[in-house]
Write a protein that holds these residues in place. Structure first.
Motif, PDB file in Angstrom:
ATOM      1  N   ARG A 133       0.822  -1.188   0.083  1.00  0.00           N
ATOM      2  CA  ARG A 133      -0.029  -0.111  -0.009  1.00  0.00           C
ATOM      3  C   ARG A 133       1.033   1.298   0.006  1.00  0.00           C
ATOM      4  NH1 ARG A 133      -4.386   0.640   4.899  1.00  0.00           N
ATOM      5  NH2 ARG A 133      -5.394  -1.023   3.310  1.00  0.00           N
ATOM      6  N   GLU A 134       0.626   2.190  -0.720  1.00  0.00           N
ATOM      7  CA  GLU A 134      -0.424   2.157  -1.820  1.00  0.00           C
ATOM      8  C   GLU A 134       0.441   1.635  -3.141  1.00  0.00           C
ATOM      9  OE1 GLU A 134      -2.310   6.095  -2.114  1.00  0.00           O
ATOM     10  OE2 GLU A 134      -1.588   6.198  -0.101  1.00  0.00           O
ATOM     11  N   TRP A 135      -0.155   1.144  -4.116  1.00  0.00           N
ATOM     12  CA  TRP A 135       0.479   0.825  -5.482  1.00  0.00           C
ATOM     13  C   TRP A 135       0.137   1.994  -6.529  1.00  0.00           C
ATOM     14  CZ3 TRP A 135       4.051  -2.706  -6.877  1.00  0.00           C
ATOM     15  CH2 TRP A 135       4.356  -2.880  -8.114  1.00  0.00           C
ATOM     16  N   LEU A 136       1.282   2.873  -6.869  1.00  0.00           N
ATOM     17  CA  LEU A 136       0.876   3.869  -7.606  1.00  0.00           C
ATOM     18  C   LEU A 136       0.703   3.362  -9.293  1.00  0.00           C
ATOM     19  CD1 LEU A 136       0.598   6.937  -8.311  1.00  0.00           C
ATOM     20  CD2 LEU A 136       3.275   6.969  -8.539  1.00  0.00           C
ATOM     21  N   HIS A 137      -0.663   3.778  -9.880  1.00  0.00           N
ATOM     22  CA  HIS A 137      -1.024   3.306 -11.213  1.00  0.00           C
ATOM     23  C   HIS A 137      -0.988   4.417 -12.142  1.00  0.00           C
ATOM     24  CE1 HIS A 137      -2.772  -0.733 -10.838  1.00  0.00           C
ATOM     25  NE2 HIS A 137      -2.833  -0.401  -9.663  1.00  0.00           N
ATOM     26  N   TRP A 138      -0.816   5.825 -11.508  1.00  0.00           N
ATOM     27  CA  TRP A 138      -0.698   7.152 -12.608  1.00  0.00           C
ATOM     28  C   TRP A 138      -0.631   8.297 -11.636  1.00  0.00           C
ATOM     29  CZ3 TRP A 138      -5.626   8.697 -15.731  1.00  0.00           C
ATOM     30  CH2 TRP A 138      -5.115   9.287 -16.986  1.00  0.00           C
ATOM     31  N   LEU A 139       0.145   8.964 -12.326  1.00  0.00           N
ATOM     32  CA  LEU A 139       0.550  10.223 -11.495  1.00  0.00           C
ATOM     33  C   LEU A 139       0.824  11.323 -12.618  1.00  0.00           C
ATOM     34  CD1 LEU A 139       1.086  12.178  -9.253  1.00  0.00           C
ATOM     35  CD2 LEU A 139       3.449  11.212  -9.151  1.00  0.00           C
ATOM     36  N   VAL A 140      -0.046  12.375 -12.858  1.00  0.00           N
ATOM     37  CA  VAL A 140       0.106  13.521 -13.633  1.00  0.00           C
ATOM     38  C   VAL A 140       0.058  14.645 -13.243  1.00  0.00           C
ATOM     39  CG1 VAL A 140      -0.810  14.598 -15.709  1.00  0.00           C
ATOM     40  CG2 VAL A 140      -1.102  11.939 -15.209  1.00  0.00           C
ATOM     41  N   ALA A 188       9.977   4.967 -15.934  1.00  0.00           N
ATOM     42  CA  ALA A 188       9.773   3.927 -16.942  1.00  0.00           C
ATOM     43  C   ALA A 188       8.483   3.398 -16.480  1.00  0.00           C
ATOM     44  CB  ALA A 188      10.728   3.085 -17.045  1.00  0.00           C
ATOM     45  N   PRO A 189       7.668   2.835 -17.803  1.00  0.00           N
ATOM     46  CA  PRO A 189       6.404   2.376 -17.662  1.00  0.00           C
ATOM     47  C   PRO A 189       6.286   1.164 -16.343  1.00  0.00           C
ATOM     48  CG  PRO A 189       6.804   2.735 -19.913  1.00  0.00           C
ATOM     49  CD  PRO A 189       7.877   2.966 -19.216  1.00  0.00           C
ATOM     50  N   GLY A 190       7.389   0.309 -16.528  1.00  0.00           N
ATOM     51  CA  GLY A 190       7.318  -0.845 -15.442  1.00  0.00           C
ATOM     52  C   GLY A 190       8.133  -0.659 -14.442  1.00  0.00           C
ATOM     53  N   ALA A 191       8.595   0.562 -13.974  1.00  0.00           N
ATOM     54  CA  ALA A 191       9.616   0.816 -12.893  1.00  0.00           C
ATOM     55  C   ALA A 191       8.619   0.751 -11.592  1.00  0.00           C
ATOM     56  CB  ALA A 191      10.086   2.279 -13.009  1.00  0.00           C
ATOM     57  N   GLU A 192       8.736  -0.433 -11.088  1.00  0.00           N
ATOM     58  CA  GLU A 192       8.187  -0.720  -9.648  1.00  0.00           C
ATOM     59  C   GLU A 192       8.664  -0.032  -8.464  1.00  0.00           C
ATOM     60  OE1 GLU A 192       7.926  -5.187  -8.765  1.00  0.00           O
ATOM     61  OE2 GLU A 192       7.011  -5.514 -10.595  1.00  0.00           O
ATOM     62  N   ALA A 193       9.849   0.463  -8.527  1.00  0.00           N
ATOM     63  CA  ALA A 193      10.634   1.191  -7.362  1.00  0.00           C
ATOM     64  C   ALA A 193       9.658   2.397  -7.354  1.00  0.00           C
ATOM     65  CB  ALA A 193      11.817   1.303  -7.409  1.00  0.00           C
ATOM     66  N   ARG A 197       4.368   0.835  -2.441  1.00  0.00           N
ATOM     67  CA  ARG A 197       4.585   1.706  -1.182  1.00  0.00           C
ATOM     68  C   ARG A 197       4.420   3.466  -1.489  1.00  0.00           C
ATOM     69  NH1 ARG A 197       7.979  -2.658  -0.574  1.00  0.00           N
ATOM     70  NH2 ARG A 197       6.985  -4.136   1.144  1.00  0.00           N
ATOM     71  N   PHE A 198       3.698   3.526  -2.445  1.00  0.00           N
ATOM     72  CA  PHE A 198       3.564   5.251  -2.483  1.00  0.00           C
ATOM     73  C   PHE A 198       2.617   5.673  -1.463  1.00  0.00           C
ATOM     74  CE2 PHE A 198       1.272   8.776  -4.705  1.00  0.00           C
ATOM     75  CZ  PHE A 198       2.253   9.464  -4.800  1.00  0.00           C
TER      76      PHE A 198
END
Length: 231
Positions: A133-140, A188-193, A197-198
């Motif tokens: 928690r939380e998994w970030l899906h989008w940030l604009v 990057a689109p797949g950058a999990e870091a 935990r956002f």
């Protein structure tokens, strides 16, 4: 006759009142009623005479978005979200198969207003054990008012919901910025870091965004492979 609620206990038990919850005159036949009947005659009518409670309960509170993701706030800006032809409402269920492309988001406001849009999953990887928690899906960031995220600066590219187990909440939160945010280089689109935990709250604090101005969430769960379909 007194102007009094007809179901108030003082009226029911009054010898001058014509009606009763029982087929007998309410006062002269009290000796025929059981204690339980008398209690019901008093208790239920009082509830009926009380003002109705407010019917509206904030779905963000019910869905624990308030608390798990953001603090209590008062929405001040209209925001609409749509996947294809499906308009989102709070707590609606969306099939992951229709979320492959980013949703159409429209944020109201004046052209010189700037907004930040955050989309997260507070239930990753599992609602019972949300260790990411939380998994970030989008940030604009820097989205002009009256437009959509395509007019802003994408910091973290959109990632479609992929709930592995259980029912996940996906939360979209809009903040009104006090100034333009110096957006870092896009991840990057797949950058999990950049995603796991956002903290929506911490991001808002770091950029002095204050409380949200709008939020909406939907639910999604993994679809059986043979039942996936597009709307």
């Amino acid at each position: 006759m007194r102007d009094v609620c007809p179901w108030h206990p003082s009226t029911i038990l009054s010898p001058t009142y014509k009606y009763s919850l029982t087929p007998h005159p309410p006062f002269s036949n009290l000796h025929r009623l059981t204690l339980h009947q008398i209690e019901l005659a008093i208790e239920l009518p009082v509830l009926a005479c009380q003002p109705a409670m407010a019917a509206h309960v904030d779905p963000l509170v019910v869905g624990r978005v308030i608390g798990d993701v953001v603090d209590l706030f008062v929405p001040t800006v209209a925001m609409s979200v749509r996947f294809g032809t499906k308009d989102l409402t709070n707590s609606c269920e969306i099939k992951p198969s229709i979320t492959a492309a980013a949703p159409a988001v429209q944020i109201a406001g004046r052209a010189n207003d700037l907004f930040t849009l955050v989309m997260t999953d507070p239930d990753a990887p599992s609602p019972s054990e949300p260790t990411m928690r939380e998994w970030l899906h989008w940030l604009v960031v820097n989205i002009p008012g009256g437009t959509d995220p395509s007019q802003g600066e994408e910091v973290v590219p959109y990632m479609s919901p992929r709930p592995p187990v259980g029912i996940h909440r996906y939360v979209l939160v809009a903040y009104q910025q006090k100034a333009c945010i110096a957006a870092p280089a896009a991840a990057a689109p797949g950058a999990e870091a950049a995603r796991e935990r956002f903290s929506t709250r911490a991001f808002a604090d770091r950029h002095d965004l204050g409380l949200p101005v709008a939020a909406i969430y939907f639910n999604a769960q993994k679809e059986p492979a043979n039942r996936r379909r597009r709307y």
